[in-house]
Design a protein around this motif. Structure first.
Motif, short mmCIF file in Angstrom:
data_model
loop_
_atom_site.label_atom_id
_atom_site.label_comp_id
_atom_site.label_asym_id
_atom_site.label_seq_id
_atom_site.Cartn_x
_atom_site.Cartn_y
_atom_site.Cartn_z
N GLY A 240 1.16 23.21 36.99
CA GLY A 240 1.50 21.79 37.01
C GLY A 240 2.78 21.50 36.24
N LEU A 241 2.92 22.13 35.06
CA LEU A 241 4.14 21.93 34.27
C LEU A 241 5.36 22.43 35.02
CD1 LEU A 241 2.89 22.94 30.71
CD2 LEU A 241 3.53 20.65 31.48
N MET A 242 5.24 23.60 35.64
CA MET A 242 6.38 24.15 36.38
C MET A 242 6.72 23.30 37.60
SD MET A 242 5.53 28.21 36.05
CE MET A 242 6.93 28.75 37.02
N TYR A 243 5.70 22.82 38.31
CA TYR A 243 5.98 21.91 39.43
C TYR A 243 6.69 20.66 38.92
CZ TYR A 243 3.26 24.21 43.14
OH TYR A 243 2.80 25.08 44.10
N ILE B 58 8.57 20.26 36.21
CA ILE B 58 9.96 20.56 35.83
C ILE B 58 10.84 20.64 37.07
CG2 ILE B 58 11.48 22.32 34.85
CD1 ILE B 58 9.15 22.91 32.83
N GLY B 59 10.38 21.39 38.07
CA GLY B 59 11.16 21.56 39.29
C GLY B 59 11.32 20.27 40.07
N GLY C 247 8.28 29.37 41.39
CA GLY C 247 7.49 29.97 40.32
C GLY C 247 6.12 29.31 40.19
N ALA C 248 6.09 27.98 40.31
CA ALA C 248 4.81 27.26 40.24
C ALA C 248 3.90 27.66 41.39
CB ALA C 248 5.06 25.75 40.26
N SER C 249 4.48 27.85 42.57
CA SER C 249 3.68 28.29 43.72
C SER C 249 3.12 29.68 43.50
CB SER C 249 4.54 28.26 44.99
OG SER C 249 4.99 26.95 45.25
N ILE C 250 3.92 30.56 42.92
CA ILE C 250 3.44 31.92 42.63
C ILE C 250 2.32 31.89 41.60
CG2 ILE C 250 4.11 34.13 41.58
CD1 ILE C 250 6.90 33.68 42.94
N VAL C 251 2.48 31.08 40.56
CA VAL C 251 1.43 30.95 39.54
C VAL C 251 0.15 30.41 40.16
CG1 VAL C 251 0.76 29.66 37.46
CG2 VAL C 251 3.00 30.77 37.57
N THR C 252 0.29 29.41 41.04
CA THR C 252 -0.89 28.84 41.70
C THR C 252 -1.62 29.89 42.52
OG1 THR C 252 0.14 26.65 41.79
CG2 THR C 252 -1.65 27.07 43.34
N VAL D 32 2.02 17.78 36.29
CA VAL D 32 3.28 17.48 36.97
C VAL D 32 4.05 16.41 36.20
CG1 VAL D 32 4.31 16.52 39.08
CG2 VAL D 32 2.47 18.23 39.24
N LEU D 33 3.36 15.35 35.79
CA LEU D 33 4.03 14.28 35.03
C LEU D 33 4.55 14.80 33.69
CD1 LEU D 33 1.67 11.25 35.72
CD2 LEU D 33 3.96 11.67 36.68
N MET D 34 3.74 15.63 33.01
CA MET D 34 4.21 16.22 31.74
C MET D 34 5.43 17.09 31.97
SD MET D 34 1.13 17.17 29.10
CE MET D 34 0.73 18.65 29.94
N GLY D 35 5.42 17.91 33.01
CA GLY D 35 6.57 18.76 33.30
C GLY D 35 7.82 17.94 33.59
N TRP D 36 7.67 16.86 34.37
CA TRP D 36 8.80 15.99 34.67
C TRP D 36 9.32 15.35 33.38
CZ3 TRP D 36 8.45 11.25 38.51
CH2 TRP D 36 9.71 10.69 38.68
#
Length: 181
Positions: free
Chosen positions: A21-24, A26-27, A81-86, A106-110
C-alpha cells in the motif's frame, strides 16, 4: 504451505504487509503530481527553478521534460514494485488486506511522497516549487506539505481501522510449527 524450494512458509495466515500500500501510494502520488502539476496545469517541472534550464526556452523546456520523464519512470517503478510485493504476499499465503487497510496504506504513501518531495525538491534543493509561475511560491509549498501531512495522518487512521477489522474477524497469530500451518 511449502515454498518452491520445499521449505515451510512461516507467513501463512499472517496479516498483510503495509509495504504494498505504501509503495502504491508513493507511485500513484508521484503520478498525480507529475500528470496534474507538471503536465496538465504546467505549474512546474522537475528542474524549472534552476536558472540554467528556464522553461521559457526550448532547450530549458527539453531538459525539464527529460527530467519529468525520469521522474515518471521512478514513480512507475514504485507501482511495479508494489505489484511484485502484492504477488509475493499472495504466494506466501498472507491474508488479503481490507479496503480500509489498503486505502490507508495508499494514502500514507501518497502523503509520504508529498512530504519527501516537498521537503527535498522544494525546500532543500530548491529545484522547483509547487507554483514556479508565481513570484512568492512559499505559501503553495507549505500547502503541499500540509496536504501531505493530512494524507499521511488520514491514511494512518484508515490503516489502523483496517488492521482492527482483522482482529474483529477472529484472526489470531498462529505460531510457527503449529499444525495449522
Amino acid at each position: 504451505m511449502t515454498t518452491p524450494g520445499g521449505h515451510q512458509d512461516s507467513r501463512i495466515g499472517e496479516p498483510p504487509s503495509r509495504a504494498a500500500g505504501l509503495m502504491y501510494g508513493i507511485g500513484l502520488g508521484g503520478f498525480v503530481d507529475g500528470i496534474v502539476l507538471h503536465q496538465l496545469l504546467q505549474w512546474h517541472h522537475m528542474v524549472s527553478d534552476v536558472s540554467q534550464y528556464p522553461v521559457t526556452t526550448v532547450a530549458g523546456l527539453e531538459v525539464n521534460t527529460l527530467a519529468d520523464g525520469f521522474f515518471h519512470v521512478a514513480t512507475w517503478l514504485f507501482v511495479v514494485g508494489a505489484s511484485i510485493v502484492t504477488l509475493a504476499q499472495w504466494r506466501q499465503g498472507r491474508l488479503a488486506p481490507s479496503w480500509a487497510f489498503h486505502l490507508g496504506g495508499v494514502l500514507m504513501g501518497w502523503g509520504l511522497f508529498n512530504l519527501a518531495e516537498g521537503l527535498v525538491d522544494h525546500q532543500l534543493l530548491g529545484v522547483h516549487h509547487v507554483r514556479d509561475d508565481l513570484g512568492g511560491p512559499l505559501s503553495w509549498d507549505i500547502g503541499f506539505l500540509l496536504f501531505g501531512a493530512a494524507l499521511t495522518l488520514g491514511g494512518w487512521v484508515f490503516q489502523r481501522r483496517g488492521a482492527g477489522q482483522l482482529g474483529r474477524q477472529g484472526w489470531q497469530q498462529v505460531p510457527v510449527g503449529h499444525p495449522l500451518r
